[in-house]
Every structure is written in C-alpha cells, then in structure tokens.
Design an enzyme around this catalytic site. Sequence first.
Site, PDB file in Angstrom:
ATOM      1  NE  ARG A 146      -3.065  -3.173  -1.785  1.00 19.91           N
ATOM      2  CZ  ARG A 146      -2.955  -4.369  -0.716  1.00 19.91           C
ATOM      3  NH1 ARG A 146      -1.604  -3.976  -0.613  1.00 19.91           N
ATOM      4  NH2 ARG A 146      -3.620  -4.807  -0.090  1.00 19.91           N
ATOM      5  NE  ARG A 188      -3.978  -2.304   2.551  1.00 21.17           N
ATOM      6  CZ  ARG A 188      -3.589  -3.053   3.374  1.00 21.17           C
ATOM      7  NH1 ARG A 188      -2.590  -3.626   3.775  1.00 21.17           N
ATOM      8  NH2 ARG A 188      -4.612  -4.347   3.453  1.00 21.17           N
ATOM      9  CG  HIS A 202      -4.915   1.244  -5.245  1.00 21.46           C
ATOM     10  ND1 HIS A 202      -4.685  -0.052  -3.536  1.00 21.46           N
ATOM     11  CD2 HIS A 202      -6.165   0.005  -5.624  1.00 21.46           C
ATOM     12  CE1 HIS A 202      -5.496  -0.670  -3.978  1.00 21.46           C
ATOM     13  NE2 HIS A 202      -6.139  -1.026  -5.448  1.00 21.46           N
ATOM     14  CE  LYS A 209      -6.988   0.084   4.440  1.00 22.09           C
ATOM     15  NZ  LYS A 209      -7.881  -0.388   3.622  1.00 22.09           N
ATOM     16  CE1 TYR A 269      -6.733  -2.604  -3.585  1.00 23.51           C
ATOM     17  CE2 TYR A 269      -8.943  -4.105  -2.162  1.00 23.51           C
ATOM     18  CZ  TYR A 269      -8.538  -2.877  -2.511  1.00 23.51           C
ATOM     19  OH  TYR A 269      -8.170  -1.971  -1.945  1.00 23.51           O
ATOM     20  CG  HIS A 305      -6.399  -7.629   1.028  1.00 21.81           C
ATOM     21  ND1 HIS A 305      -6.966  -8.771  -0.340  1.00 21.81           N
ATOM     22  CD2 HIS A 305      -6.527  -6.836   1.019  1.00 21.81           C
ATOM     23  CE1 HIS A 305      -6.921  -6.806  -1.063  1.00 21.81           C
ATOM     24  NE2 HIS A 305      -6.534  -5.905  -0.120  1.00 21.81           N
TER      25      HIS A 305
END
Length: 309
Positions: free
Chosen positions: A248, A150, A245, A174, A280, A271
């Site tokens: 990614r 990210r 992104h 995250k 994705y 994730h």
Amino acid sequence: MSATRLDQAIEDFLQYIEVVRGYSPHTIANYKRDLSKLLHFCESHEIHNVSTLNPSLLRQWIAALSKQKLAAISIQRHLSSTRSLYKFLARTDSQLDDPTAGVKAPRTPRALPKSLEPDQVSQLLNHPSETALMARDLAVAELLYSAGLRLSELVGANLNDLDKNDKVITVVGKGQKTRVVPVGRPAIVAITEWMKYRPIGNEALGYDSPLFVTQQGTRMSPRAVQDRIRRLAIKHGMTQRLHPHVLRHAFASHLLESSGDLRAVQELLGHANIATTQIYTHLDFQHLAKVYDAAHPRAQKRKKGGSSA
C-alpha cells in the site's frame, strides 16, 4: 497563592499514586525521575512553591530538555508527569493555576513504513502462476499494489465489488466509508487468472462470493494474507520482510513521485486527513522544486522575464 512547596507536593503525589492508585514500581519510578528533573530546574530558577511555576517557565524547561537531546516522546512524558501532578494538586486547591495548560511538547515524528523500489515490485510480481494458490497469491499482491488497498479492504472485497470493464473496485474503508478505486491492467489479468480455478474447495461460487478464498473455499483472513505475502516474497528471493501495508505504501509513494498530486493520492488511499497522506508518502526536494518551477505563477514569470535589479 498556594504556599505548598514543590518538593513536598511531589512527595505527596508519588505516595498517592503508590498507595491509593496502586501504580507499579516501574511507573512510579518514571514519575519520580521526570518530576525530579522538574524540581531541579525549578530550584535552579528560584522556584520553590507550586503556585510559582507558570507556562512560560515550563516552556523554558521543555526547551532545556530538548537541548539535552531528549527524544520528543520522552519530553512528552515529562510534560504528562507534570500535568498529572497538578491535576492531583487541584483536588485540594481548586484555585491553583495549572501551568501545563496550553503548553505542548514537541511532536513525535512518525516513522515512514518501509516501501519498495519499482524493480523490487517487479521482482515480486513478474512471475507465471502454475497452481491455484500461486494464482491467488499473485492476484492478492497485484491488487494490493495496484489499488493501494488496506488489508481489511482486501479481505472484505467480494466478486461483485470488482468491475472489470471499468477497471475499478468498490471497497469499504475505515468508518464504513465506501470508495471506488481504479485497478491496473496487470491486477485485472491476475484476478482473471485466479478466477479460472474457482469454485475451489467447498465453495458455492456466486455473484457475492469473496474475491479471495482459501483452499477450503472460505474467505481469506487478514492473518492468512499476511502469511502468503511473506511467503511470496521469500519465494522470489526478496530479503526484506514483506507485509501487505508495504505494498500500500509503495502504491502511494510511486504514484505521488510520478504525479505530484497529493490530493488525488489522499482520495485513492481513503485518508480523511491529508496530513496522514503526507506521512505515508514522501517526495524528495528536487521533485518538489520541479513541481514549483513548473506550476507556480512567480516561478513562471521569473523564467519568462528573467531577473531585474
């Protein structure tokens, strides 16, 4: 059972959100349009009171909206308007059943972010670096594609997060979750080349220094990385507007297409939910069929024994 007429209830609700809640004319117009459609449907089914509408009839209305080719997001808004109406009515009639309870609108399909073909990645990355900035930008792009990071993970990385011997980098994703991600050889080479220009600017180079810095020696910001990736794409003749992104997503797509291992890609991307990984990434049906034929016991048995009547 409430004897309140549906048309009167809608009028009262619209007046409430205008006078009491102070909603904008645009928002009020949206509510009025959605609830007018609901009223038309109900009247066509001999439903006139607010208490007569039930979940089954509401699902019929949603199905009718869907047949009219309304987008999922529009149907969601219609249902939301109805839910708001019944919440308003419950303020004065706590015994009124909410027909929207348990009723769901169609899910809005999430658009896949644009990806790159392998030859486009080569077009972007297969170039020598002649200056410090060129070396840095190439290293940034290589790491984004090689490790599927990210943007926040990339700019937050420090020198001591990268292990060149084991070819891995430790990043904080995250929810402050830490994960270790493999780094490919081209990215290691590009980062090593970038390190030849360090320290740079007023940088006091140390073990815990940022992995990527500006000409002044300060940590690169997300906006700076976005701008440099965009410039790098333009410099090498790419017509697609490129942002971090996309790299990614290209990492995930290419890895999944070659391995078929969705769980592994989920872990590499960091994730929490595998459904996010499925959004994705994309596998064409032929690849799925090959995976099935190669791995599923029934497919194996069918191939070995043939079919029997």
